[in-house]
Design a protein around this motif. Structure first.
Motif, PDB file in Angstrom:
ATOM      1  N   MET A   1      73.093  68.287  18.405  1.00 60.82           N
ATOM      2  CA  MET A   1      71.831  67.865  18.492  1.00 60.82           C
ATOM      3  C   MET A   1      71.518  66.647  19.406  1.00 60.82           C
ATOM      4  SD  MET A   1      70.879  67.756  14.226  1.00 60.82           S
ATOM      5  CE  MET A   1      72.583  67.275  13.811  1.00 60.82           C
ATOM      6  N   SER A   2      70.811  67.181  20.358  1.00 58.80           N
ATOM      7  CA  SER A   2      70.770  65.966  21.665  1.00 58.80           C
ATOM      8  C   SER A   2      69.461  65.288  21.703  1.00 58.80           C
ATOM      9  CB  SER A   2      70.772  66.954  22.742  1.00 58.80           C
ATOM     10  OG  SER A   2      69.674  68.011  22.691  1.00 58.80           O
ATOM     11  N   GLY A   3      68.683  65.361  20.542  1.00 57.18           N
ATOM     12  CA  GLY A   3      67.372  64.617  20.513  1.00 57.18           C
ATOM     13  C   GLY A   3      67.525  63.005  20.036  1.00 57.18           C
ATOM     14  N   LEU A   4      66.473  62.393  19.835  1.00 58.83           N
ATOM     15  CA  LEU A   4      66.607  60.869  19.480  1.00 58.83           C
ATOM     16  C   LEU A   4      65.648  60.875  18.317  1.00 58.83           C
ATOM     17  CD1 LEU A   4      65.770  58.702  22.990  1.00 58.83           C
ATOM     18  CD2 LEU A   4      68.072  59.189  21.735  1.00 58.83           C
ATOM     19  N   PHE A   5      66.407  60.205  17.370  1.00 54.08           N
ATOM     20  CA  PHE A   5      65.901  60.079  15.929  1.00 54.08           C
ATOM     21  C   PHE A   5      65.795  58.220  15.748  1.00 54.08           C
ATOM     22  CE2 PHE A   5      66.761  60.545  11.077  1.00 54.08           C
ATOM     23  CZ  PHE A   5      65.258  60.312  10.785  1.00 54.08           C
ATOM     24  N   ILE A   6      64.559  58.320  15.974  1.00 56.02           N
ATOM     25  CA  ILE A   6      64.074  56.685  15.537  1.00 56.02           C
ATOM     26  C   ILE A   6      63.239  56.441  13.918  1.00 56.02           C
ATOM     27  CG2 ILE A   6      62.624  54.780  16.362  1.00 56.02           C
ATOM     28  CD1 ILE A   6      63.316  55.850  19.162  1.00 56.02           C
ATOM     29  N   ILE A  79      63.185  67.427  11.005  1.00 55.21           N
ATOM     30  CA  ILE A  79      64.137  66.544  11.566  1.00 55.21           C
ATOM     31  C   ILE A  79      65.002  67.286  12.464  1.00 55.21           C
ATOM     32  CG2 ILE A  79      65.630  64.648  11.698  1.00 55.21           C
ATOM     33  CD1 ILE A  79      64.068  63.585   9.343  1.00 55.21           C
ATOM     34  N   LYS A  80      66.001  68.018  11.782  1.00 62.95           N
ATOM     35  CA  LYS A  80      67.153  68.690  12.291  1.00 62.95           C
ATOM     36  C   LYS A  80      66.532  69.761  13.636  1.00 62.95           C
ATOM     37  CE  LYS A  80      70.723  69.497   9.860  1.00 62.95           C
ATOM     38  NZ  LYS A  80      71.658  70.056   8.798  1.00 62.95           N
ATOM     39  N   PRO A  81      65.534  70.700  13.301  1.00 63.74           N
ATOM     40  CA  PRO A  81      65.289  71.455  14.301  1.00 63.74           C
ATOM     41  C   PRO A  81      64.750  70.650  15.499  1.00 63.74           C
ATOM     42  CG  PRO A  81      64.400  72.230  12.094  1.00 63.74           C
ATOM     43  CD  PRO A  81      65.111  70.855  11.923  1.00 63.74           C
ATOM     44  N   ALA A  82      63.924  69.598  15.382  1.00 64.14           N
ATOM     45  CA  ALA A  82      63.497  68.785  16.416  1.00 64.14           C
ATOM     46  C   ALA A  82      64.558  68.274  17.382  1.00 64.14           C
ATOM     47  CB  ALA A  82      62.333  67.740  16.061  1.00 64.14           C
ATOM     48  N   LEU A  83      65.756  67.753  16.697  1.00 65.76           N
ATOM     49  CA  LEU A  83      66.663  66.956  17.482  1.00 65.76           C
ATOM     50  C   LEU A  83      67.425  68.252  18.235  1.00 65.76           C
ATOM     51  CD1 LEU A  83      68.065  64.348  14.900  1.00 65.76           C
ATOM     52  CD2 LEU A  83      66.580  64.124  16.722  1.00 65.76           C
ATOM     53  N   ILE A  84      67.755  69.385  17.434  1.00 66.91           N
ATOM     54  CA  ILE A  84      68.299  70.326  18.112  1.00 66.91           C
ATOM     55  C   ILE A  84      67.589  70.893  19.433  1.00 66.91           C
ATOM     56  CG2 ILE A  84      68.903  73.062  18.192  1.00 66.91           C
ATOM     57  CD1 ILE A  84      69.677  72.269  14.999  1.00 66.91           C
ATOM     58  N   GLU A  85      66.161  70.628  19.485  1.00 65.41           N
ATOM     59  CA  GLU A  85      65.248  71.039  20.589  1.00 65.41           C
ATOM     60  C   GLU A  85      65.512  69.913  21.654  1.00 65.41           C
ATOM     61  OE1 GLU A  85      61.768  72.704  18.876  1.00 65.41           O
ATOM     62  OE2 GLU A  85      62.792  74.217  18.132  1.00 65.41           O
ATOM     63  N   ASN A  86      66.090  68.821  21.248  1.00 68.09           N
ATOM     64  CA  ASN A  86      65.895  67.744  22.327  1.00 68.09           C
ATOM     65  C   ASN A  86      64.707  66.967  22.043  1.00 68.09           C
ATOM     66  OD1 ASN A  86      67.322  66.043  24.348  1.00 68.09           O
ATOM     67  ND2 ASN A  86      66.295  67.098  25.801  1.00 68.09           N
ATOM     68  N   LYS A  87      63.914  66.624  20.951  1.00 67.57           N
ATOM     69  CA  LYS A  87      62.853  66.227  20.880  1.00 67.57           C
ATOM     70  C   LYS A  87      63.264  64.694  20.407  1.00 67.57           C
ATOM     71  CE  LYS A  87      59.944  70.358  19.885  1.00 67.57           C
ATOM     72  NZ  LYS A  87      59.114  71.114  18.910  1.00 67.57           N
ATOM     73  N   VAL A  88      62.099  63.979  20.585  1.00 65.97           N
ATOM     74  CA  VAL A  88      62.269  62.468  19.774  1.00 65.97           C
ATOM     75  C   VAL A  88      61.486  62.548  18.490  1.00 65.97           C
ATOM     76  CG1 VAL A  88      61.541  60.068  20.133  1.00 65.97           C
ATOM     77  CG2 VAL A  88      62.315  61.386  22.179  1.00 65.97           C
TER      78      VAL A  88
END
Length: 204
Positions: A1-6, A79-88
């Motif tokens: 997972m390449s996105g950012l989780f804030i 959350i997980k799908p968005a992080l996999i897609e490199n989203k914030v």
């Protein structure tokens, strides 16, 4: 997972939600796709659970399990799908709220909360958490002036003292993830500090 989780945390009335739009704009200006969610809620089922949690009386264990049920839906479907897609992903509350409100405010067994957190999202944890901190009297004044309070917001002063105490304890224990914001400052001052932290942490 390449996105950012804030995640944004704080007692009710701390003012964290006032900065979500600014945060979205900050990342969009850096050509990042941003997803905003909240807890409990976010998904269709999560929003139904939110309505129950904020308005219906229940046992402490039921409250904890419903919180994590809503969180499981959010992690799996948002959350997980968005992080996999490199989203914030920016979330208004996450598991720190459960430790603060149920663990601190309700004195629920911390070990059980830790077990549930590991079970539900061992592989999904925030990269950065902004803790918006204000004295209790300020938070209560803001709440009473803005809206009809839910069953958590109607809790006694001691409850919120313990919630805030737990938040600050978590921030001390995990200082590499938490950034404490003095939320009594002006919106402009707070946003300048947010920008400074984000510019330093994430070279986008």
């Amino acid at each position: 997972m390449s996105g950012l989780f804030i995640t944004l945390e704080g007692v009710d009335g701390a003012g964290k939600s006032s900065h979500t739009e600014w945060l979205i704009n900050y990342f969009q200006q850096k050509n990042k796709e941003v997803l905003l969610t909240r807890e409990p809620g976010g998904t269709e089922l999560g929003e139904q659970l939110r309505n129950i949690l904020l308005n219906e009386s229940m046992s402490q264990t039921t409250e904890v399990l419903l919180m994590f049920a809503a969180r499981q839906e959010s992690v799996d479907n948002i959350i997980k799908p968005a992080l996999i897609e490199n989203k914030v992903v920016i979330s208004d509350r996450f598991t720190d709220s459960t430790f603060a409100y149920q663990g601190g405010g309700r004195a629920y067994d911390i070990y059980r909360l830790q077990q549930l957190a590991t079970w539900v999202h061992a592989d999904v944890n925030p990269h950065l958490t902004f803790l918006f901190d204000v004295p209790l009297e300020v938070a209560r004044q803001r709440l009473s002036a803005t809206r009809t309070m839910d069953r958590f917001e109607k809790e006694e002063e001691t409850f919120f003292m313990n919630v805030r105490k737990m938040y600050l304890q978590l921030a001390q224990q995990q200082a590499e993830r938490f950034v404490i914001i003095d939320a009594t400052q002006s919106i402009e001052t707070i946003r300048h500090y947010l920008k400074t932290v984000l510019d330093k942490r994430f070279a986008l």
